[in-house]
Design a protein around this motif. Sequence first.
Motif, PDB file in Angstrom:
ATOM      1  N   ASP A 312       0.814  -1.221   0.000  1.00 21.44           N
ATOM      2  CA  ASP A 312       0.000   0.000   0.000  1.00 21.44           C
ATOM      3  C   ASP A 312       0.843   1.264   0.000  1.00 21.44           C
ATOM      4  O   ASP A 312       0.313   2.355  -0.232  1.00 21.44           O
ATOM      5  CB  ASP A 312      -0.923   0.018   1.220  1.00 21.44           C
ATOM      6  CG  ASP A 312      -1.897  -1.151   1.218  1.00 21.44           C
ATOM      7  OD1 ASP A 312      -2.482  -1.423   0.150  1.00 21.44           O
ATOM      8  OD2 ASP A 312      -2.058  -1.790   2.274  1.00 21.44           O
ATOM      9  N   GLY A 313       2.146   1.141   0.276  1.00 23.93           N
ATOM     10  CA  GLY A 313       2.987   2.324   0.286  1.00 23.93           C
ATOM     11  C   GLY A 313       4.447   1.955   0.459  1.00 23.93           C
ATOM     12  O   GLY A 313       4.782   0.914   1.050  1.00 23.93           O
ATOM     13  N   LEU A 314       5.325   2.808  -0.081  1.00 13.28           N
ATOM     14  CA  LEU A 314       6.776   2.653   0.054  1.00 13.28           C
ATOM     15  C   LEU A 314       7.335   3.965   0.558  1.00 13.28           C
ATOM     16  O   LEU A 314       6.996   5.036   0.038  1.00 13.28           O
ATOM     17  CB  LEU A 314       7.407   2.291  -1.296  1.00 13.28           C
ATOM     18  CG  LEU A 314       8.941   2.312  -1.374  1.00 13.28           C
ATOM     19  CD1 LEU A 314       9.550   1.239  -0.470  1.00 13.28           C
ATOM     20  CD2 LEU A 314       9.395   2.095  -2.827  1.00 13.28           C
ATOM     21  N   VAL A 315       8.181   3.885   1.596  1.00 10.53           N
ATOM     22  CA  VAL A 315       8.785   5.084   2.177  1.00 10.53           C
ATOM     23  C   VAL A 315      10.296   4.953   2.124  1.00 10.53           C
ATOM     24  O   VAL A 315      10.856   3.934   2.549  1.00 10.53           O
ATOM     25  CB  VAL A 315       8.337   5.294   3.633  1.00 10.53           C
ATOM     26  CG1 VAL A 315       9.019   6.533   4.225  1.00 10.53           C
ATOM     27  CG2 VAL A 315       6.823   5.427   3.726  1.00 10.53           C
ATOM     28  N   PHE A 316      10.965   5.993   1.609  1.00 13.26           N
ATOM     29  CA  PHE A 316      12.418   6.092   1.656  1.00 13.26           C
ATOM     30  C   PHE A 316      12.800   7.026   2.795  1.00 13.26           C
ATOM     31  O   PHE A 316      12.218   8.106   2.958  1.00 13.26           O
ATOM     32  CB  PHE A 316      12.978   6.669   0.352  1.00 13.26           C
ATOM     33  CG  PHE A 316      12.912   5.752  -0.828  1.00 13.26           C
ATOM     34  CD1 PHE A 316      13.880   4.783  -1.029  1.00 13.26           C
ATOM     35  CD2 PHE A 316      11.880   5.871  -1.756  1.00 13.26           C
ATOM     36  CE1 PHE A 316      13.822   3.937  -2.131  1.00 13.26           C
ATOM     37  CE2 PHE A 316      11.813   5.039  -2.857  1.00 13.26           C
ATOM     38  CZ  PHE A 316      12.790   4.066  -3.044  1.00 13.26           C
ATOM     39  N   CYS A 317      13.826   6.636   3.574  1.00  9.61           N
ATOM     40  CA  CYS A 317      14.369   7.523   4.595  1.00  9.61           C
ATOM     41  C   CYS A 317      15.853   7.195   4.761  1.00  9.61           C
ATOM     42  O   CYS A 317      16.387   6.321   4.081  1.00  9.61           O
ATOM     43  CB  CYS A 317      13.613   7.389   5.915  1.00  9.61           C
ATOM     44  SG  CYS A 317      13.717   5.760   6.700  1.00  9.61           S
ATOM     45  N   GLY A 318      16.532   7.897   5.674  1.00  6.97           N
ATOM     46  CA  GLY A 318      17.970   7.727   5.834  1.00  6.97           C
ATOM     47  C   GLY A 318      18.718   8.621   4.860  1.00  6.97           C
ATOM     48  O   GLY A 318      18.145   9.197   3.929  1.00  6.97           O
ATOM     49  N   GLY A 319      20.021   8.767   5.066  1.00  7.13           N
ATOM     50  CA  GLY A 319      20.812   9.706   4.269  1.00  7.13           C
ATOM     51  C   GLY A 319      20.720   9.485   2.777  1.00  7.13           C
ATOM     52  O   GLY A 319      20.517  10.431   1.999  1.00  7.13           O
ATOM     53  N   ILE A 320      20.857   8.245   2.320  1.00  8.01           N
ATOM     54  CA  ILE A 320      20.761   7.940   0.895  1.00  8.01           C
ATOM     55  C   ILE A 320      19.301   7.978   0.456  1.00  8.01           C
ATOM     56  O   ILE A 320      18.970   8.540  -0.591  1.00  8.01           O
ATOM     57  CB  ILE A 320      21.394   6.565   0.595  1.00  8.01           C
ATOM     58  CG1 ILE A 320      22.892   6.600   0.876  1.00  8.01           C
ATOM     59  CG2 ILE A 320      21.138   6.154  -0.856  1.00  8.01           C
ATOM     60  CD1 ILE A 320      23.571   5.246   0.766  1.00  8.01           C
ATOM     61  N   GLY A 321      18.429   7.396   1.244  1.00  4.45           N
ATOM     62  CA  GLY A 321      17.009   7.373   0.894  1.00  4.45           C
ATOM     63  C   GLY A 321      16.415   8.758   0.760  1.00  4.45           C
ATOM     64  O   GLY A 321      15.546   8.994  -0.088  1.00  4.45           O
ATOM     65  N   GLU A 322      16.877   9.701   1.573  1.00  2.00           N
ATOM     66  CA  GLU A 322      16.328  11.052   1.560  1.00  2.00           C
ATOM     67  C   GLU A 322      16.968  11.955   0.514  1.00  2.00           C
ATOM     68  O   GLU A 322      16.328  12.907   0.039  1.00  2.00           O
ATOM     69  CB  GLU A 322      16.501  11.689   2.951  1.00  2.00           C
ATOM     70  CG  GLU A 322      15.677  11.017   4.032  1.00  2.00           C
ATOM     71  CD  GLU A 322      16.088  11.447   5.433  1.00  2.00           C
ATOM     72  OE1 GLU A 322      16.651  12.558   5.575  1.00  2.00           O
ATOM     73  OE2 GLU A 322      15.864  10.673   6.389  1.00  2.00           O
TER      74      GLU A 322
END
Length: 382
Positions: A312-322
Amino acid sequence: MSVLLTLNAGSSSVKFSVYAVAAEPTLMVEGLVDGLGPDARLILRGQDRAPLPLGPTDHAGAMAAILAALAPVLAGRAVAGIGHRIVHGGPAYGAPVVLTPEVLDQLRAFIPLAPLHQPHNLAMVTAAQEAFPDAVQIGCFDTAFHKGHPWVNDTFALPRRFHDAGVRRYGFHGLSYDYITDHLRATDPALAAGRIVIAHLGNGASMCAVRDGQSVGSSMGFSALDGLPMGTRCGQLDPGVLLYLMDQGLSAAEIATLLYTESGLKGLSGISHDMRTLLASDAPEAAEAIDYYVFRIRRELGAMTAVLGGLDGLVFCGGIGEHAAPVRARVIEGMGYLGLTLDAGANDGDARQIGGGPVPILVIPTDEERVIARAVARSLTG
């Protein structure tokens, strides 16, 4: 006015924050000591000040630099509590805890499970106790978010006595996943109640399958080595490789150094562990390292979707993800069969929502320090 501090010691940096004590802590100042080693520097965020070069600096030197930088902020204010990120809580700790001598003795026993982080986490506790002996010291665990995930994601196919002795899958980056899920509850409750994959991509990297705010699958396992390749860590590895290396005469210490500090992006490229450096490089080895990194993320995304029974959803986070838009784009390329379609303009502009398909793709800056601060505030206010 009483304040609380947070200390988040990683393998290559130490993040710190000062908050006013309240039910929802109010951020006063934050920063980090970055690039621990020969060329460390201290950065105070949100202030019109250039980074302060520190020269050769280890974690102890970082703590001294942080205290010096915070002296004007803390003058006349009582430090009531200090929250620490502790990477490994083992089978015992599933919630924040006051760091008594007995608890610290238990946490030292987990150092072999997280040798890049746990010693530095605990060293920061000691330094903070010396600097602020009257402050309550609270430990917040990266493994806690995953505690209680399904048994099939908790065990290895080893004799059961090993699981009973603590050889099991713990999962990590839980403070980051805690923040992201809480943020989604506040901003998009319907999505928060669904099936989400969160990709925490940085010098350390992992992915988590979350259903209705609960961890049901993690790419990391017993240690912070498993799953995705990282800056200097190998990620998933056939255990037969370790048996082979032992037969070739490598000691346990040599294998640990190889897997924790010489592998990952650094080992594959032979150039750097830093994604920014690799993206800017024309070397074919840099391109191949990125290729492998992206391939493993895509593979894990498919696996996590299977764990969830849909997406239902994908979230990018972290230094590379952001911050690494090219990496995000390559991960999403060809993923339309999962309902994922990239909005290239939004992605290049670092927008919050970068997906144009039926399944939202979000970029959410994580905030582990706020999760820690909230835990300290709860302890102080009862």
